[in-house]
Design a protein around this motif. Sequence first.
Motif, mmCIF file in Angstrom:
data_model
loop_
_atom_site.group_PDB
_atom_site.id
_atom_site.type_symbol
_atom_site.label_atom_id
_atom_site.label_comp_id
_atom_site.label_asym_id
_atom_site.label_seq_id
_atom_site.Cartn_x
_atom_site.Cartn_y
_atom_site.Cartn_z
ATOM 1 N N ALA A 24 0.662 -1.060 0.209
ATOM 2 C CA ALA A 24 -0.242 0.055 0.027
ATOM 3 C C ALA A 24 0.484 1.699 0.336
ATOM 4 C CB ALA A 24 -1.103 0.284 0.850
ATOM 5 N N LEU A 25 0.321 2.739 -0.399
ATOM 6 C CA LEU A 25 0.731 3.396 -0.697
ATOM 7 C C LEU A 25 -0.168 4.561 -0.090
ATOM 8 C CD1 LEU A 25 2.968 5.654 -1.776
ATOM 9 C CD2 LEU A 25 2.032 5.573 -3.676
ATOM 10 N N ILE A 81 -3.555 3.458 -1.048
ATOM 11 C CA ILE A 81 -4.013 3.534 -2.645
ATOM 12 C C ILE A 81 -3.203 1.591 -1.959
ATOM 13 C CG2 ILE A 81 -3.240 3.709 -4.881
ATOM 14 C CD1 ILE A 81 -2.443 6.859 -4.443
ATOM 15 N N LEU A 82 -3.947 1.129 -3.251
ATOM 16 C CA LEU A 82 -4.495 -0.674 -2.388
ATOM 17 C C LEU A 82 -4.003 -1.376 -4.264
ATOM 18 C CD1 LEU A 82 -6.980 -0.611 -0.364
ATOM 19 C CD2 LEU A 82 -4.521 -1.268 0.293
ATOM 20 N N GLY A 83 -3.459 -2.359 -4.818
ATOM 21 C CA GLY A 83 -3.351 -3.264 -5.253
ATOM 22 C C GLY A 83 -2.231 -2.698 -6.211
ATOM 23 N N LEU A 84 -1.448 -2.109 -6.058
ATOM 24 C CA LEU A 84 -0.090 -1.579 -6.873
ATOM 25 C C LEU A 84 0.592 -2.470 -7.502
ATOM 26 C CD1 LEU A 84 0.495 1.801 -5.061
ATOM 27 C CD2 LEU A 84 -0.534 1.959 -6.877
ATOM 28 N N SER A 85 1.111 -2.740 -8.578
ATOM 29 C CA SER A 85 2.132 -3.402 -9.763
ATOM 30 C C SER A 85 3.430 -2.923 -9.224
ATOM 31 C CB SER A 85 1.396 -3.175 -10.812
ATOM 32 O OG SER A 85 1.965 -2.746 -11.525
ATOM 33 N N GLY A 86 3.900 -4.093 -9.496
ATOM 34 C CA GLY A 86 5.132 -3.550 -9.541
ATOM 35 C C GLY A 86 5.808 -2.491 -10.595
ATOM 36 N N LEU A 87 4.689 -3.025 -11.821
ATOM 37 C CA LEU A 87 5.666 -1.600 -13.055
ATOM 38 C C LEU A 87 4.736 -0.405 -12.602
ATOM 39 C CD1 LEU A 87 6.067 -0.546 -15.042
ATOM 40 C CD2 LEU A 87 3.856 -1.441 -16.668
ATOM 41 N N TYR A 100 12.526 13.159 -2.995
ATOM 42 C CA TYR A 100 11.970 12.151 -1.363
ATOM 43 C C TYR A 100 12.430 11.010 -0.691
ATOM 44 C CZ TYR A 100 7.926 14.846 -3.040
ATOM 45 O OH TYR A 100 6.433 15.810 -3.273
ATOM 46 N N LEU A 101 12.242 9.924 -0.084
ATOM 47 C CA LEU A 101 12.205 8.556 0.386
ATOM 48 C C LEU A 101 11.315 8.427 0.763
ATOM 49 C CD1 LEU A 101 14.784 6.842 1.687
ATOM 50 C CD2 LEU A 101 14.293 8.010 3.632
ATOM 51 N N CYS A 102 11.198 7.118 -0.214
ATOM 52 C CA CYS A 102 10.253 6.020 0.390
ATOM 53 C C CYS A 102 10.347 5.183 1.035
ATOM 54 C CB CYS A 102 9.690 5.502 -0.897
ATOM 55 S SG CYS A 102 8.743 4.188 -1.466
ATOM 56 N N GLY A 111 -1.996 -1.187 10.646
ATOM 57 C CA GLY A 111 -1.847 -1.522 9.357
ATOM 58 C C GLY A 111 -0.749 -0.423 8.809
ATOM 59 N N THR A 112 0.535 -1.082 7.790
ATOM 60 C CA THR A 112 1.707 0.430 7.020
ATOM 61 C C THR A 112 1.374 0.486 5.828
ATOM 62 O OG1 THR A 112 2.916 -1.843 6.432
ATOM 63 C CG2 THR A 112 3.106 -0.994 9.061
ATOM 64 N N ALA A 113 2.167 1.316 5.162
ATOM 65 C CA ALA A 113 2.031 1.723 4.190
ATOM 66 C C ALA A 113 3.103 2.393 3.788
ATOM 67 C CB ALA A 113 0.816 2.928 3.916
#
Length: 135
Positions: A24-25, A81-87, A100-102, A111-113
């Motif tokens: 998740a993001l 934001i859910l369901g993100l693919s690697g792409l 930025y740093l992710c 939960g976490t994101a």
Amino acid sequence: MVLPPPRGGGASIDVARGPKAGDALFSYGTLMFPEIRIALLGRTVRCRPAAVCGWRAAALKGRPYPGLVAAADATTEGVVILGLSGLDWKTIDRFEGPEYLCRLLDLAGGGTAWAYLWLDPSVVCGHSPRRVDTF
């Protein structure tokens, strides 16, 4: 350990565990808007309201978007934001850029994101940007 930005202008990734497909993001700015997400990813993705404590979405000098910065007494609302693919993650990383740093954050309520944290304190304003109520 933090990797340098990848070629192509992406953000730095926390290599303790980088984001993977399905993670998740947490978004607190531009990606809260469905139109931006669709234009960037080419499809709709599932989202839900969320918040993080200990962080604030700060106005940035000369920029129309906020940056997430540490602030012990703050809570920032946004969306997960859910369901993100690697792409999707690669696309979002290039979109966010090297400023930025992710990093993985704890969400209020559990939960976490992953979230993109602003790195340059020299452009952080002392106040938070106007709240965006639409997502």
